[in-house]
Design an enzyme around this catalytic site. Structure first.
Site, PDB file in Angstrom:
ATOM      1  N   ARG A 212      42.974  -5.034 100.092  1.00 54.52           N
ATOM      2  CA  ARG A 212      41.690  -4.761 100.738  1.00 54.52           C
ATOM      3  C   ARG A 212      40.824  -6.018 100.718  1.00 54.52           C
ATOM      4  O   ARG A 212      40.132  -6.334 101.691  1.00 54.52           O
ATOM      5  CB  ARG A 212      40.988  -3.587 100.037  1.00 54.52           C
ATOM      6  CG  ARG A 212      41.673  -2.252 100.322  1.00 54.52           C
ATOM      7  CD  ARG A 212      40.829  -1.076  99.848  1.00 54.52           C
ATOM      8  NE  ARG A 212      40.901  -0.888  98.414  1.00 54.52           N
ATOM      9  CZ  ARG A 212      41.633   0.040  97.818  1.00 54.52           C
ATOM     10  NH1 ARG A 212      42.349   0.894  98.527  1.00 54.52           N
ATOM     11  NH2 ARG A 212      41.632   0.158  96.508  1.00 54.52           N
ATOM     12  N   ASP A 250      41.777   8.984 110.159  1.00 54.49           N
ATOM     13  CA  ASP A 250      42.503   9.783 109.169  1.00 54.49           C
ATOM     14  C   ASP A 250      42.532  11.215 109.662  1.00 54.49           C
ATOM     15  O   ASP A 250      41.638  11.639 110.397  1.00 54.49           O
ATOM     16  CB  ASP A 250      41.837   9.713 107.789  1.00 54.49           C
ATOM     17  CG  ASP A 250      42.803  10.034 106.658  1.00 54.49           C
ATOM     18  OD1 ASP A 250      43.285   9.098 105.995  1.00 54.49           O
ATOM     19  OD2 ASP A 250      43.095  11.241 106.452  1.00 54.49           O
ATOM     20  N   ASP A 301      48.518   1.971 106.771  1.00 52.20           N
ATOM     21  CA  ASP A 301      48.830   2.306 105.370  1.00 52.20           C
ATOM     22  C   ASP A 301      49.134   3.797 105.274  1.00 52.20           C
ATOM     23  O   ASP A 301      48.357   4.570 104.705  1.00 52.20           O
ATOM     24  CB  ASP A 301      47.640   1.920 104.472  1.00 52.20           C
ATOM     25  CG  ASP A 301      47.950   2.129 102.997  1.00 52.20           C
ATOM     26  OD1 ASP A 301      49.138   2.156 102.626  1.00 52.20           O
ATOM     27  OD2 ASP A 301      46.988   2.289 102.209  1.00 52.20           O
ATOM     28  N   CYS A 341      54.843   2.886 101.160  1.00 54.94           N
ATOM     29  CA  CYS A 341      54.799   3.173  99.710  1.00 54.94           C
ATOM     30  C   CYS A 341      55.928   4.134  99.351  1.00 54.94           C
ATOM     31  O   CYS A 341      55.861   4.843  98.360  1.00 54.94           O
ATOM     32  CB  CYS A 341      53.437   3.714  99.299  1.00 54.94           C
ATOM     33  SG  CYS A 341      52.979   5.221 100.140  1.00 54.94           S
TER      34      CYS A 341
END
Ligand code: SAH
Length: 397
Positions: A212, A250, A301, A341
């Protein structure tokens, strides 16, 4: 203490590599009785002692080593030592200076399989994901109190993986009482409130702190698209770095509400340059393409598409799709910051997926930098599985 005797030839991973996991397929027999989480002695088939481990009869990872010293006692003092060492490791990291949100215990990589601890100001949140970690909860909490002097400790042991160990979810205050307002942290000069009770994981993704900060350094004057923004960590750093505009997407309404509340906590940031969109990233990006929109800097992400290697193929397609869409919306010379991830997708495979995506999008692209988790999420040399966050900063012509 009960004993696990390995099958012939199955001692290499423990003996030579000190790998902390013992898989069911390596186990010959159990001598004596052991309940879930009990400490057992592990021996090679020639009865050479290999170490002491926590027994997980329900899991394919049948035991997790606490120690490879067959004479080391696994007791309260053991956990006090391991927890103190993990906390001290963070205190020795100059990049954590001034960061009030930090990971204190990163499971196997700190010699404490199944134990996660994150600190947000004077609140510590623990997550215990294995039978052994669950069994030693009191000692772990006592160790954290001693090592940090924190005011309160909250448990967020509600991750799905507990089910694989036959454990029920467990949440609540283990020390102290709920504060009047939720904890907040200062990250690279930006204030963020952490929802430790209902947020993801322990409330926040501390592993992306350094990335970030990097986004903040790259953002000046740029039109930024932040996909899967959660509570706005990347978005706020981009605004702090002087971005011209930051569009954040989102699918979670509560996450977006928290993101906007976080922005309001930072009156120094230009809120007029921020735009928030509640949508599915896959369809939003397709719509942007139809509308002819483009961006200078795109962050992807996504959540874990592949929880294990078994899901790798389907996950690979999802990563490819999202990255193709990203490349198509990137202006010439633009930067794509893209992550996975998923434990089931290694760095090499991830790079191949992103390369394939650039090709499909008709873009000539190169890696400017490889990105990993921040320094408070170390990866033990003998535990490559600990490297779950892989990222690439890619520039496309
Ligand atoms: N980048 C964030 C963490 C992202 S976590 C940070 O630095 O804090 C992944 C996020 O993706 C979650 O907030 C989840 O709500 C969101 N998400 C999952 N699937 C999605 C989808 N298909 N479309 C949009 N958002 C999605």
């Amino acid at each position: 203490m009960a004993q696990i005797i390995l099958l012939p030839g199955k001692e290499r991973s423990a003996f030579k590599l000190h790998h902390p996991w013992l898989f069911a397929g390596a186990v010959g027999r159990l001598e004596g009785r052991a309940r879930p989480g009990d400490t057992v002695e592990v021996l090679a088939d020639n009865l050479r002692p290999l170490g002491r481990a926590a027994y997980s009869p329900r899991s394919q990872i049948r035991a997790r080593f606490w120690t490879f010293d067959p004479d080391e006692s696994v007791d309260d003092a053991f956990f006090k030592r391991r927890v103190a060492a993990a906390v001290a490791r963070r205190q020795a990291l100059p990049e954590l200076c001034g960061q009030s949100g930090r990971r204190l215990i990163h499971a196997e990589s700190d010699g404490l399989p199944g134990v996660i601890a994150d600190q947000y100001g004077d609140t510590v949140v623990v997550q215990l994901t294995s039978a052994g970690a669950d069994k030693w909860r009191k000692a772990i909490v006592a160790g954290l109190l001693k090592a940090t002097g924190c005011a309160r400790i909250y448990e967020r042991s509600d991750s799905d993986v507990r089910g694989l160990e036959g454990l029920e979810p467990a949440t609540g205050w283990l020390h102290g009482v709920a504060p009047d307002s939720p904890p907040s942290i200062e990250e690279n000069g930006v204030s963020l409130t952490i929802d430790i009770v209902a947020g993801h994981k322990t409330g926040f993704y501390l592993d992306q702190r350094d990335n970030r900060a990097l986004l903040g350094q790259l953002a000046a004057g740029k039109e930024v698209l932040n996909c899967f923004c959660y509570t706005g960590g990347f978005s706020l750093q981009a605004l702090a770095g002087g971005a011209a505009h930051v569009l954040s997407i989102d699918s979670s309404g509560p996450a977006l509400a928290q993101a906007q509340a976080n922005l309001a906590l930072n009156p120094q940031l230009p809120a007029v340059r921020a735009e928030w969109l509640e949508a599915d990233v896959f369809s939003a990006l397709r719509d942007f393409r139809k509308d002819g929109r483009s961006f200078d800097l795109i962050v992807l992400d996504p959540p874990k598409f592949a929880p294990s290697a078994a899901h790798a193929e389907r996950a690979a397609r999802a990563y490819k799709d999202i990255n193709v869409l990203g490349f198509r919306l990137l202006r010439p010379g633009g930067l794509l910051m893209t992550y996975s991830c998923s434990g089931g997708i290694g760095l090499e495979l991830f790079q191949k997926i992103v390369a394939g995506a650039a090709l499909d999008a008709g873009r000539d692209a190169r890696i400017v930098r490889r990105l990993t988790g921040s320094a408070d999420h170390p990866v033990a040399l003998n535990f490559p599985e600990g490297e779950y966050l892989k990222g690439l900063l890619v520039q496309a012509d």
